[in-house]
Design a protein around this motif. Structure first.
Motif, PDB file in Angstrom:
ATOM      1  N   PHE A   1     -39.575  35.720 -52.647  1.00  0.00           N
ATOM      2  CA  PHE A   1     -38.135  35.533 -52.752  1.00  0.00           C
ATOM      3  C   PHE A   1     -37.577  34.672 -51.616  1.00  0.00           C
ATOM      4  O   PHE A   1     -36.367  34.565 -51.456  1.00  0.00           O
ATOM      5  CB  PHE A   1     -37.415  36.883 -52.780  1.00  0.00           C
ATOM      6  N   ASP A   2     -38.487  34.083 -50.837  1.00  0.00           N
ATOM      7  CA  ASP A   2     -38.054  33.188 -49.776  1.00  0.00           C
ATOM      8  C   ASP A   2     -37.240  32.047 -50.383  1.00  0.00           C
ATOM      9  O   ASP A   2     -37.690  31.395 -51.321  1.00  0.00           O
ATOM     10  CB  ASP A   2     -39.280  32.628 -49.045  1.00  0.00           C
ATOM     11  N   PRO A   3     -36.016  31.807 -49.888  1.00  0.00           N
ATOM     12  CA  PRO A   3     -35.154  30.793 -50.500  1.00  0.00           C
ATOM     13  C   PRO A   3     -35.804  29.423 -50.636  1.00  0.00           C
ATOM     14  O   PRO A   3     -35.627  28.746 -51.660  1.00  0.00           O
ATOM     15  CB  PRO A   3     -33.951  30.739 -49.555  1.00  0.00           C
TER      16      PRO A   3
ATOM     17  N   ILE B   1     -30.113  36.676 -47.289  1.00  0.00           N
ATOM     18  CA  ILE B   1     -31.162  36.075 -48.118  1.00  0.00           C
ATOM     19  C   ILE B   1     -32.307  35.494 -47.298  1.00  0.00           C
ATOM     20  O   ILE B   1     -33.193  34.842 -47.846  1.00  0.00           O
ATOM     21  CB  ILE B   1     -30.590  34.984 -49.048  1.00  0.00           C
ATOM     22  N   PHE B   2     -32.299  35.715 -45.981  1.00  0.00           N
ATOM     23  CA  PHE B   2     -33.441  35.286 -45.178  1.00  0.00           C
ATOM     24  C   PHE B   2     -34.284  36.507 -44.839  1.00  0.00           C
ATOM     25  O   PHE B   2     -33.864  37.636 -45.018  1.00  0.00           O
ATOM     26  CB  PHE B   2     -32.979  34.567 -43.905  1.00  0.00           C
ATOM     27  N   ASN B   3     -35.476  36.259 -44.385  1.00  0.00           N
ATOM     28  CA  ASN B   3     -36.428  37.326 -44.064  1.00  0.00           C
ATOM     29  C   ASN B   3     -36.747  38.194 -45.278  1.00  0.00           C
ATOM     30  O   ASN B   3     -37.046  39.387 -45.144  1.00  0.00           O
ATOM     31  CB  ASN B   3     -35.913  38.217 -42.930  1.00  0.00           C
ATOM     32  N   LEU B   4     -36.693  37.596 -46.475  1.00  0.00           N
ATOM     33  CA  LEU B   4     -37.066  38.331 -47.682  1.00  0.00           C
ATOM     34  C   LEU B   4     -38.574  38.258 -47.879  1.00  0.00           C
ATOM     35  O   LEU B   4     -39.271  37.505 -47.199  1.00  0.00           O
ATOM     36  CB  LEU B   4     -36.353  37.730 -48.906  1.00  0.00           C
TER      37      LEU B   4
ATOM     38  N   LEU C   1     -32.621  36.131 -56.677  1.00  0.00           N
ATOM     39  CA  LEU C   1     -32.001  35.555 -55.488  1.00  0.00           C
ATOM     40  C   LEU C   1     -30.543  35.211 -55.762  1.00  0.00           C
ATOM     41  O   LEU C   1     -29.672  35.417 -54.902  1.00  0.00           O
ATOM     42  CB  LEU C   1     -32.768  34.308 -55.046  1.00  0.00           C
ATOM     43  N   ARG C   2     -30.264  34.711 -56.944  1.00  0.00           N
ATOM     44  CA  ARG C   2     -28.888  34.386 -57.324  1.00  0.00           C
ATOM     45  C   ARG C   2     -28.002  35.632 -57.298  1.00  0.00           C
ATOM     46  O   ARG C   2     -26.850  35.585 -56.849  1.00  0.00           O
ATOM     47  CB  ARG C   2     -28.883  33.774 -58.726  1.00  0.00           C
TER      48      ARG C   2
ATOM     49  N   LEU D   1     -27.513  26.855 -52.222  1.00  0.00           N
ATOM     50  CA  LEU D   1     -28.411  27.299 -53.288  1.00  0.00           C
ATOM     51  C   LEU D   1     -27.654  27.505 -54.597  1.00  0.00           C
ATOM     52  O   LEU D   1     -28.128  27.115 -55.667  1.00  0.00           O
ATOM     53  CB  LEU D   1     -29.107  28.594 -52.879  1.00  0.00           C
ATOM     54  N   LEU D   2     -26.470  28.118 -54.519  1.00  0.00           N
ATOM     55  CA  LEU D   2     -25.685  28.363 -55.730  1.00  0.00           C
ATOM     56  C   LEU D   2     -25.360  27.067 -56.459  1.00  0.00           C
ATOM     57  O   LEU D   2     -25.355  27.022 -57.695  1.00  0.00           O
ATOM     58  CB  LEU D   2     -24.404  29.116 -55.399  1.00  0.00           C
TER      59      LEU D   2
END
Length: 230
Positions: free
Chosen positions: A192-194, A185-188, A175-176, A44-45
């Motif tokens: 905000f789900d990636p 970053i999962f289960n947000l 998210l960043r 993602l970054l």
């Protein structure tokens, strides 16, 4: 003592416990989940960095094309990102007070100029010096008239609503920041789900530069990593 106590020493027990809980108590699966989270964060970054560069260059082009002064808009003391912009806010004590919402932006710009040579600072270097947070806040409602209506709407095709663009860029920023702090970053929450954030970011990038969006997606590993969740 568990034979894998080194994991808790490495990651910290409270931090690792969140992964253990998500893995149904299996510590081996939890470690695999942690490593997958790190891989997804890295993927993602990479795409976030491409998006940030496209965004700041699009904003620079949109403002520069309509800027009347000879000095670059970011270096000009009359720049809409540094001049005082007062708004009245109601605080927790119930009192209304005036607040200069450009104060933080102004400090960032001045610091970037100082870091890039002060009077000899070049606009391109200052642009690169500014954080993603600086560019993110340029689309907030407070800048509707001073930036969006006057300049920034030109950066996007299809005449999107400022609020839609701001919401998406805002979720990318949040998210960043989570990734920058090595957080889970999962289960947000849904917004905000990636996977959702990445997809919506790509829709904004397409409005900025469709060819760049195609290139970023072609080299992106986000979907592949996301689908390999253990």
């Amino acid at each position: 003592m568990s034979s894998d106590f080194w994991i808790d020493q490495w990651l910290g027990s409270p931090r690792f416990q969140r992964y253990v809980d998500s893995a149904g108590g299996d510590r081996g699966d939890a470690l695999a989940l942690y490593e997958w989270n790190a891989s997804l964060s890295a993927a993602l970054l990479k795409d976030f960095s491409h998006f940030e560069v496209a965004l700041r260059n699009a904003y620079d082009k949109a403002i520069s094309s309509a800027w009347k002064n000879s000095t670059h808009w970011l270096l000009d003391p009359q720049s809409p990102v540094v001049v005082p912009l007062w708004r009245v806010k109601t605080h927790s004590d119930g009192l209304k007070r005036g607040s200069d919402i450009n104060e933080k932006n102004r400090r960032q710009v001045f610091r970037a100029i100082d870091n890039c040579g002060k009077k000899n600072a070049e606009a391109g270097k200052v642009i690169a010096e500014l954080t993603f947070g600086f560019w993110r806040y340029m689309t907030t409602s407070a800048h509707e008239k001073s930036l969006w209506v006057t300049y920034l709407h030109k950066a996007f095709s299809g005449k999107p609503q400022r609020s839609d663009i701001d919401r998406i860029i805002g979720t990318v920023h949040i998210l960043r920041n989570r990734i920058a702090h090595q957080e889970q970053i999962f289960n947000l929450a849904h917004e905000f789900d990636p996977a959702i954030v990445h997809t919506e970011m790509m829709t904004v990038l397409e409005r900025i530069n469709p060819e760049a969006k195609a290139r970023v997606l072609a080299s992106s590993s986000v979907a592949e990593v996301f689908n390999s969740r253990p």
